[in-house]
Design a protein around this motif. Structure first.
Motif, PDB file in Angstrom:
ATOM      1  N   GLN A   1       0.833  -1.193   0.000  1.00 47.21           N
ATOM      2  CA  GLN A   1       0.000   0.000   0.000  1.00 47.21           C
ATOM      3  C   GLN A   1       0.872   1.249   0.000  1.00 47.21           C
ATOM      4  O   GLN A   1       1.920   1.313   0.654  1.00 47.21           O
ATOM      5  CB  GLN A   1      -0.930   0.036   1.209  1.00 47.21           C
ATOM      6  CG  GLN A   1      -1.902   1.208   1.205  1.00 47.21           C
ATOM      7  CD  GLN A   1      -2.853   1.175   2.395  1.00 47.21           C
ATOM      8  OE1 GLN A   1      -2.532   0.642   3.444  1.00 47.21           O
ATOM      9  NE2 GLN A   1      -4.045   1.748   2.244  1.00 47.21           N
ATOM     10  N   LEU A   2       0.436   2.257  -0.767  1.00 49.71           N
ATOM     11  CA  LEU A   2       1.129   3.547  -0.826  1.00 49.71           C
ATOM     12  C   LEU A   2       0.089   4.669  -0.874  1.00 49.71           C
ATOM     13  O   LEU A   2      -1.036   4.476  -1.348  1.00 49.71           O
ATOM     14  CB  LEU A   2       2.014   3.652  -2.068  1.00 49.71           C
ATOM     15  CG  LEU A   2       3.325   2.865  -2.113  1.00 49.71           C
ATOM     16  CD1 LEU A   2       3.955   3.031  -3.490  1.00 49.71           C
ATOM     17  CD2 LEU A   2       4.278   3.333  -1.033  1.00 49.71           C
ATOM     18  N   TYR A   3       0.493   5.843  -0.381  1.00 46.78           N
ATOM     19  CA  TYR A   3      -0.333   7.037  -0.500  1.00 46.78           C
ATOM     20  C   TYR A   3       0.410   8.077  -1.329  1.00 46.78           C
ATOM     21  O   TYR A   3       1.612   8.282  -1.142  1.00 46.78           O
ATOM     22  CB  TYR A   3      -0.645   7.625   0.886  1.00 46.78           C
ATOM     23  CG  TYR A   3      -1.533   6.759   1.728  1.00 46.78           C
ATOM     24  CD1 TYR A   3      -2.918   6.773   1.564  1.00 46.78           C
ATOM     25  CD2 TYR A   3      -0.999   5.921   2.703  1.00 46.78           C
ATOM     26  CE1 TYR A   3      -3.740   5.981   2.348  1.00 46.78           C
ATOM     27  CE2 TYR A   3      -1.808   5.116   3.489  1.00 46.78           C
ATOM     28  CZ  TYR A   3      -3.178   5.152   3.301  1.00 46.78           C
ATOM     29  OH  TYR A   3      -3.977   4.358   4.073  1.00 46.78           O
TER      30      TYR A   3
ATOM     31  N   THR B   1       4.289   5.626   2.889  1.00 47.54           N
ATOM     32  CA  THR B   1       3.616   4.429   3.396  1.00 47.54           C
ATOM     33  C   THR B   1       4.167   4.082   4.771  1.00 47.54           C
ATOM     34  O   THR B   1       5.285   4.480   5.123  1.00 47.54           O
ATOM     35  CB  THR B   1       3.817   3.230   2.450  1.00 47.54           C
ATOM     36  OG1 THR B   1       3.058   2.109   2.930  1.00 47.54           O
ATOM     37  CG2 THR B   1       5.275   2.806   2.395  1.00 47.54           C
TER      38      THR B   1
END
Length: 204
Positions: free
Chosen positions: A144-146, A156
């Motif tokens: 998951q990454l933002y 993340t």
């Protein structure tokens, strides 16, 4: 009717009444439960979705011409628009690809199995087999990454794997943040490095 018959009749009546109350309560419970769960439906659905992010170039005021260049392009086979909700967002249930372009026009890409774009906060949530590949061959893998579109920042708190072909190393860690072209990279916790060059020599 004798006393025994009256007692049996009363017992049957009580059981029947309790059964009616039970089914009535169960029915009410189910209907209340269904009403408590608000079903969300997209206001629009788009196939082969493409969204282009541009940036305005700074020009002298006396020029009178506004110029812009593309900084990112988001592509997805399917997009669900929920901008009609109190917290507007857009989902990409079938995955997405984001292409970044620096000032030289060099492209870096992000791929993910699922994505959410929050309109009000300019935040993009990327989930599932997230892979970033820069134009110079650097590669980052995470669950998951933002992507903060306003500040052009990616971060993340999940575990990640970072491959740097220039240094010939692979780094494993947990939690990091960096800018879109990897010119700044900060890892919160690292578990160790592995040299790609040494591994190649051993295999030879």
């Amino acid at each position: 009717m004798n006393t025994k018959g009256i007692n049996n009749f009363r017992s049957i009546a009580i059981v029947f009444t309790m059964a009616m109350l039970f089914f009535s309560c169960e029915d009410n419970y189910k209907r209340v439960g269904d009403e408590a769960i608000k079903k969300m439906f997209p206001s629009a659905v788009a196939e082969d979705f493409v969204l282009t992010y541009t940036e305005t170039d700074e020009l002298p005021k006396n020029e009178g011409v506004v110029s812009s260049h593309v900084v990112a392009v988001l592509k997805s086979p399917l997009s669900n628009d929920f901008d009609n909700l109190l917290f507007p967002h857009r989902t990409f249930p079938n995955g997405l690809i984001i292409e970044f372009f620096n000032e030289k026009g060099e492209k870096s890409t992000i791929t993910a199995d699922y994505g959410i774009v929050y309109s009000s906060t300019n935040l993009v949530d990327l989930q599932g087999n997230v892979v970033i590949e820069s134009s110079d061959g650097k590669k980052l893998e995470a669950p998951q990454l933002y992507w903060d579109r306003s500040n052009e920042w990616i971060f993340t708190q999940q575990k990640f794997k970072y491959t740097n072909p220039e240094e010939g190393t692979i780094m494993d860690g947990e939690g990091m943040d960096f800018n879109r072209d990897f010119s700044f990279f900060n890892a919160n916790k690292t578990y160790g490095y592995m040299s790609i060059k040494e591994k190649k020599i051993e295999n030879d």
